[in-house]
Design an enzyme around this catalytic site. Structure first.
Site, PDB file in Angstrom:
ATOM      1  N   LYS A  99      -5.159 -21.085 -32.689  1.00 23.30           N
ATOM      2  CA  LYS A  99      -6.509 -20.872 -32.144  1.00 23.30           C
ATOM      3  C   LYS A  99      -7.275 -19.897 -33.028  1.00 23.30           C
ATOM      4  O   LYS A  99      -8.484 -20.073 -33.275  1.00 23.30           O
ATOM      5  CB  LYS A  99      -6.394 -20.334 -30.716  1.00 23.30           C
ATOM      6  CG  LYS A  99      -7.696 -20.345 -29.930  1.00 23.30           C
ATOM      7  CD  LYS A  99      -8.149 -21.755 -29.654  1.00 23.30           C
ATOM      8  CE  LYS A  99      -9.389 -21.807 -28.781  1.00 23.30           C
ATOM      9  NZ  LYS A  99      -9.104 -21.622 -27.355  1.00 23.30           N
ATOM     10  N   GLU A 141      -6.206 -17.637 -22.998  1.00 26.51           N
ATOM     11  CA  GLU A 141      -5.658 -18.930 -23.416  1.00 26.51           C
ATOM     12  C   GLU A 141      -4.323 -19.189 -22.722  1.00 26.51           C
ATOM     13  O   GLU A 141      -3.467 -18.289 -22.619  1.00 26.51           O
ATOM     14  CB  GLU A 141      -5.450 -18.918 -24.932  1.00 26.51           C
ATOM     15  CG  GLU A 141      -5.200 -20.271 -25.533  1.00 26.51           C
ATOM     16  CD  GLU A 141      -6.478 -21.089 -25.682  1.00 26.51           C
ATOM     17  OE1 GLU A 141      -6.363 -22.306 -25.905  1.00 26.51           O
ATOM     18  OE2 GLU A 141      -7.565 -20.526 -25.557  1.00 26.51           O
ATOM     19  N   ASP A 142      -4.152 -20.409 -22.255  1.00 30.38           N
ATOM     20  CA  ASP A 142      -2.861 -20.906 -21.763  1.00 30.38           C
ATOM     21  C   ASP A 142      -2.248 -19.999 -20.696  1.00 30.38           C
ATOM     22  O   ASP A 142      -1.068 -19.638 -20.761  1.00 30.38           O
ATOM     23  CB  ASP A 142      -1.888 -21.090 -22.934  1.00 30.38           C
ATOM     24  CG  ASP A 142      -2.302 -22.235 -23.848  1.00 30.38           C
ATOM     25  OD1 ASP A 142      -3.241 -22.968 -23.483  1.00 30.38           O
ATOM     26  OD2 ASP A 142      -1.706 -22.390 -24.924  1.00 30.38           O
ATOM     27  N   ASP A 167      -9.670 -22.754 -21.825  1.00 29.17           N
ATOM     28  CA  ASP A 167      -9.051 -23.907 -21.174  1.00 29.17           C
ATOM     29  C   ASP A 167      -9.945 -24.434 -20.053  1.00 29.17           C
ATOM     30  O   ASP A 167      -9.993 -25.642 -19.793  1.00 29.17           O
ATOM     31  CB  ASP A 167      -7.686 -23.534 -20.595  1.00 29.17           C
ATOM     32  CG  ASP A 167      -6.703 -23.123 -21.670  1.00 29.17           C
ATOM     33  OD1 ASP A 167      -6.858 -23.590 -22.804  1.00 29.17           O
ATOM     34  OD2 ASP A 167      -5.783 -22.348 -21.384  1.00 29.17           O
ATOM     35  N   ASN A 291      -3.772 -36.011 -22.335  1.00 23.97           N
ATOM     36  CA  ASN A 291      -3.300 -36.124 -23.721  1.00 23.97           C
ATOM     37  C   ASN A 291      -1.775 -36.068 -23.760  1.00 23.97           C
ATOM     38  O   ASN A 291      -1.169 -35.315 -23.010  1.00 23.97           O
ATOM     39  CB  ASN A 291      -3.869 -34.971 -24.569  1.00 23.97           C
ATOM     40  CG  ASN A 291      -5.030 -35.431 -25.413  1.00 23.97           C
ATOM     41  OD1 ASN A 291      -5.089 -36.575 -25.834  1.00 23.97           O
ATOM     42  ND2 ASN A 291      -5.960 -34.526 -25.675  1.00 23.97           N
TER      43      ASN A 291
END
Length: 771
Positions: A99, A141-142, A167, A291
Site C-alpha cells: 500500500k 487498513e485490513d 477498505d 475477488n
C-alpha cells in the site's frame, strides 16, 4: 521432485521479488545533502534547533520544516488481510508495504507502514491516537468489521488530521462514481433506485451509506449477509448492519432481485445467477465485486441481460472497481491543504471528479496511448481506467477545494493553476510511462516472435506476458533446450500449450524460409547455400522471415550479438518504410526526477542534419503514442551559437530544416544539457527560447554522445531504460540490448504489441484509400 504447480511457481517468484535485491519494498532516503560539516550542522545540531523553535511557536510550521505534511501512516492489526483473514500484524506487513508503494507511485506520498499487535480495538485506538505528531494523515487498513467502524469513528473524533479507512471508503467512492454515471446512461433517478446488496462487511456497509448520501432511500435497500436478509428480528446484527434492517416480509435473494435496479456484491463467487439478473429492472446495474471470482461472471450476466451495466473488481473486464482510482489522490488533496479530516464533502468531491473524468472527452495523450480502443463514455466506460494519467490532476484538486470550502483546510492553496501544473509534472516522472501501453496491449492478442527463445530472460518475460495477456508469444529455439530450461527455471509455460515454437532444427517451413530469404537478399551477395545456412542457424533471420510472411505481428531480438548485426538482418528482410530516410532508435529513461527520451543511441551512428530532422519527427510521433507531448532539445557542447563545433553546426542546420517543416511540437537548440533540462538556466542565457519548461526529447549529434547519455542516466541516476525502440521499419521489430532484464523485455513486448496494432490500422487506412 514433483513438478511445480502454477500456485507454487507464483509463490516462488513472489517470494524472490520480495527478497531480492534487498528485502521488502520500501527504503528511507534522505532529501537533503549530508556531505560536509556544514550539512551536518544544518541537519542536526545546532541548525535543527531553529526548526524546532519555529514549530513550537506555530505547530502548522511542521509542514514547512519536516516531512510530516507529506507523510501518511498505513496502519493495520492484521485482522482482515486481503483474502487471508486474521493472519496477524506481522504477516500483514507485506500488504502494508505494498500500500505504501501505491501511495508513492501514484501520488508521491511518503508512508511509514505500522503493524500493531492490538486486536483490542480500544488499545489500537490509543496507540494510533498517540502518533498524531508524526503524521499528516492516517490510513487504516485490513481491520476486521465491526471493530473497524469503532476504530475509525473514535480516531476521527480525537485526532486533528485525516483518518481514513480505505477498505470502506475507497471502494464506496468508486462505486458511487460508477452509479452516478450509470444513472445518466440508464435515464433513472437515484431516489427511485431499488438496491439489493450481498455482504455486510466494511466495504459493503460503506458503499450503501455513500449511496444514501448520493440520494438512494434507505427503505429501498435490501442487505443480505451470511445469515440471510438483514432484518430487525435478527439478534446478531452490529449497529452498522442494523441501520439497514427493514421490517416486513423476508424474501429470498432471488425474490428481492425482481425489479431491482442495482445489485451490489461484496460477498462470494457464483452467488448471482443469470435467471436472477433476467428478473431485474431495465438497464440494471450489476456490481459483482467479489475477488478473484465475482458473484456472477460478466459474460453470464451479459447473456442474460444485454442491457446490463456491469462492473467487477478485475482488470480483465470493463469497469474495474479499484480503490487505486481514488485513495492516493484523496490523500494527495487532503495533505496539500493540511486538512484536519476527510469529510463527506471531500468524498463527494472525489465521486464527482471520478465520474466527470469518465464522461469527459478522452484527452489527446490518453487517446494516443490507447489508440484503437473505444474510450467513449458508455456502459463499458462508466469510470476511468486505473492508469488514466489524468486522475491525479482531476481528483486531488477537487478534494483540496472541497476541504477549503468546508473549512477543514489549514493551508489553503492560492494558485490552483500552479498546483495542477505541479501534479502534471509528477505524473510523467513517476513511471506512469508504461502503464497505458500495458493496458492497451492487453486483449490485442498480437503474435510476438522472440528470436532468442532459449534465453532465460526471454522465457521469464514470456511467462509474464502470458500471465498479463500482453501477447501471443512465438519462440524461436530448439525444442529440447526450451523444454529443459522451462523445467530448470520452474516456469509453468510449455511449448504448444502456452506458446508456439519454431524449432530451427525441425520446422517444416525451413525450405520456404530459406528460399524466401534468398529471394530477398540475393542481390546483397547471399547465395542459396548461404541462405540455407543462415536460416538453419540465425534465429533473428528466422524471426524476421516469420514477421515478413505474416506469421507473426511483431518481433523482439537482441539479447545475443551486436545491435548492428541484428539491424542488418531486420533491414534486409523487413525493409524500411517508404517515408523513413533511415532506421533509428529511441530510448526512454525513467529517473526519479524526470522521464526523457533520447535518440539516437544505437542505430544511426553519424546521422546528417537531414537525417536528424526526420529522426526527430519519428521520435515525436512515437512519444505521442506513450501519451507524452514532445518537447525537443538539440544537445551538444554549444549554447545557441556559442561554438562552431561539428556537432553544433549539424544541430543548427537540423533546427533550420525543422523550421521549414514547421512541426506541431516545441523544439529548440543547439544547447547544453543543463539548459535543456532546467528552464531557469535556459531563460538566463537565451530569454527568447521557444521551448517552455524542461525538455523531454534529447537529440544528440551522434551515436557516441547519445549512448553515453543513456548509460550515464541508467547507471548513475537510478534510471530505468525502456527500449531501445526501433523506428522506420516496414513492420514492428525491436532490438533490445544484451543487458536487458526480463522486465525490460516485457516492456518491449507490450510496445511491440501496440506497434503491431498501430501498423494494422495504418494498413487498413492505406487499403481504404486505395479503394
Amino acid at each position: 521432485m514433483p513438478a511445480p504447480t502454477p500456485e507454487t511457481d507464483l509463490d516462488a517468484r513472489a517470494l524472490a521479488y520480495h527478497e531480492h535485491p534487498r528485502p521488502g519494498k520500501l527504503a528511507i532516503q534522505a532529501t537533503k545533502p549530508l556531505a560536509t560539516q556544514r550539512d551536518l550542522s544544518m541537519a542536526y545540531s545546532p541548525g535543527v534547533a531553529a526548526a524546532c523553535r519555529a514549530i513550537a511557536a506555530d505547530p502548522l510550521a511542521a509542514a514547512r520544516y519536516t516531512a510530516r505534511g507529506n507523510l501518511v501512516a498505513v496502519i493495520s492489526n492484521g485482522t482482515a488481510v486481503l483474502g487471508l483473514g486474521n493472519i496477524g500484524a506481522l504477516a500483514s506487513k507485506p500488504v502494508m508495504e505494498g500500500k505504501a508503494v501505491l501511495f508513492k507511485k501514484f501520488a508521491d506520498i511518503d508512508v511509514f507502514d505500522i503493524e500493531m499487535n492490538a486486536d483490542d480495538p480500544q488499545k489500537l485506538i490509543e496507540a494510533v491516537a498517540a502518533l498524531e505528531p508524526t503524521f499528516g494523515a492516517i490510513n487504516l487498513e485490513d481491520i476486521k468489521a465491526p471493530e473497524c467502524f469503532q476504530v475509525e469513528r473514535e480516531l476521527k473524533a480525537r485526532m486533528n488530521i485525516p483518518v481514513f479507512h480505505d477498505d470502506q471508503h475507497g471502494t464506496a467512492i468508486v462505486v458511487g462514481a460508477a452509479v452516478t454515471n450509470a444513472l445518466e446512461i440508464g435515464g433513472k433517478a437515484i431516489e427511485s433506485l431499488k438496491v439489493v446488496s450481498t455482504g455486510g462487511g466494511a466495504a459493503g456497509i460503506a458503499c450503501l451509506e455513500l449511496l444514501i448520501t448520493l440520494g438512494v432511500k434507505r427503505e429501498n435497500i435490501r442487505l443480505y449477509d451470511i445469515g440471510g436478509l438483514v432484518h430487525p428480528e435478527r439478534e446478531d446484527l452490529s449497529p452498522e448492519k442494523a441501520r439497514f434492517a427493514q421490517p416486513g416480509p423476508r424474501p429470498e435473494l432471488a425474490e428481492a432481485l425482481k425489479g431491482a435496479d442495482v445489485f451490489l456484491g461484496l460477498s462470494a463467487p457464483g452467488l448471482l445467477t443469470g435467471e436472477m439478473v433476467r428478473d431485474m429492472a431495465p438497464r440494471p446495474m450489476i456490481f459483482a465485486l467479489a475477488n478473484p471470482t465475482p458473484e456472477i461472471m460478466p459474460e453470464v450476466a451479459r447473456a442474460a441481460r444485454p442491457d446490463a451495466m456491469i462492473a467487477t473488481g478485475r482488470s480483465d473486464f470493463p469497469n474495474q472497481i479499484n480503490n487505486v482510482l481514488c485513495f492516493p489522490f484523496i490523500f494527495r488533496g487532503a495533505l496539500d491543504v493540511g486538512a484536519r479530516e476527510i469529510n463527506e464533502e471531500m468524498k463527494m468531491a472525489a465521486v464527482r471528479a471520478i465520474a466527470e473524468l469518465a464522461r469527459a472527452t478522452a484527452a489527446a495523450e490518453l487517446a494516443n496511448a490507447y489508440e484503437g480502443e473505444d474510450l467513449r463514455f458508455g456502459p463499458d466506460n462508466l469510470i476511468p481506467k486505473p492508469f488514466d494519467p489524468r486522475l491525479l490532476e482531476a481528483v486531488a484538486p477537487a478534494v483540496a477545494q472541497a476541504a477549503m470550502d468546508s473549512g477543514v483546510a489549514t493551508r489553503p492553496i492560492a494558485d490552483f493553476a500552479a498546483y495542477r501544473e505541479g501534479l502534471a509534472r509528477f505524473v510523467y516522472r513517476s513511471g506512469f510511462l508504461m502503464k497505458p501501453v500495458f493496458a492497451r496491449a492487453r486483449g490485442l492478442e498480437k503474435r510476438v516472435v522472440y528470436a532468442e527463445g532459449e534465453h532465460e530472460r526471454v522465457l521469464r518475460a514470456v511467462q509474464a506476458a502470458i500471465e498479463e495477456k500482453l501477447a501471443r508469444p512465438i519462440l524461436v529455439g530448439r525444442r529440447k533446450v526450451v523444454e529443459a530450461r522451462c523445467e530448470k527455471f520452474a516456469l509453468k509455460i510449455r511449448p504448444d500449450v502456452h506458446f508456439e515454437l519454431c524449432d530451427p532444427e525441425d520446422d517444416p517451413r525451413y525450405g520456404e524460409y530459406w528460399r524466401g530469404y534468398h529471394a530477398l537478399t540475393e542481390r546483397q551477395g547471399v547465395s542459396p547455400d548461404a541462405a540455407r545456412q543462415i536460416i538453419r542457424t540465425n534465429t533473428t533471420a528466422i524471426a524476421a522471415m516469420m514477421l515478413q510472411r505474416g506469421e507473426a505481428d511483431a518481433l523482439v531480438c537482441g539479447l545475443a550479438g551486436h545491435y548492428l548485426w541484428h539491424l542488418k538482418y531486420l533491414e534486409g528482410v523487413i525493409g524500411r518504410r517508404a517515408s523513413a530516410c533511415r532506421l533509428a532508435s529511441l530510448t526512454a529513461v525513467i529517473t526519479p526526477k524526470a522521464t526523457v527520451f533520447i535518440t539516437d543511441a544505437y542505430a544511426a551512428s553519424e546521422p546528417s542534419a537531414e537525417d536528424l530532422s526526420q529522426i526527430t519527427l519519428m521520435a515525436a510521433q512515437e512519444m505521442r503514442r506513450f501519451g507524452v507531448e514532445p518537447k525537443a532539445a538539440f544537445v551538444c557542447g554549444s549554447n545557441f551559437g556559442a561554438r562552431d563545433t561539428p556537432g553544433a553546426l549539424k544541430l543548427r542546420k537540423t533546427v533550420r530544416l525543422l523550421d521549414e517543416i514547421r512541426p506541431d511540437f516545441e523544439y529548440e537548440g543547439e544547447m547544453h544539457v543543463d539548459a535543456a533540462m532546467d528552464p531557469t538556466v535556459r531563460q538566463r542565457i537565451f530569454p527568447s527560447s521557444r521551448l517552455q519548461g524542461p525538455a523531454n526529447l534529447l537529440i544528440f549529434p551522434n551515436l557516441d554522445a547519445a549512448h553515453a547519455a543513456v548509460n550515464l542516466l541508467v547507471s548513475m541516476a537510478d534510471g530505468l531504460r525502456v527500449g531501445p525502440l526501433l523506428m522506420g521499419l516496414n513492420k514492428p521489430a525491436h532490438i533490445v540490448t544484451p543487458t536487458t532484464t526480463a522486465r525490460g523485455i516485457l516492456n518491449v513486448t507490450a510496445l511491440a504489441a501496440v506497434d503491431a496494432a498501430h501498423a494494422a490500422q495504418l494498413d487498413r487506412r492505406e487499403e481504404q484509400a486505395a479503394e
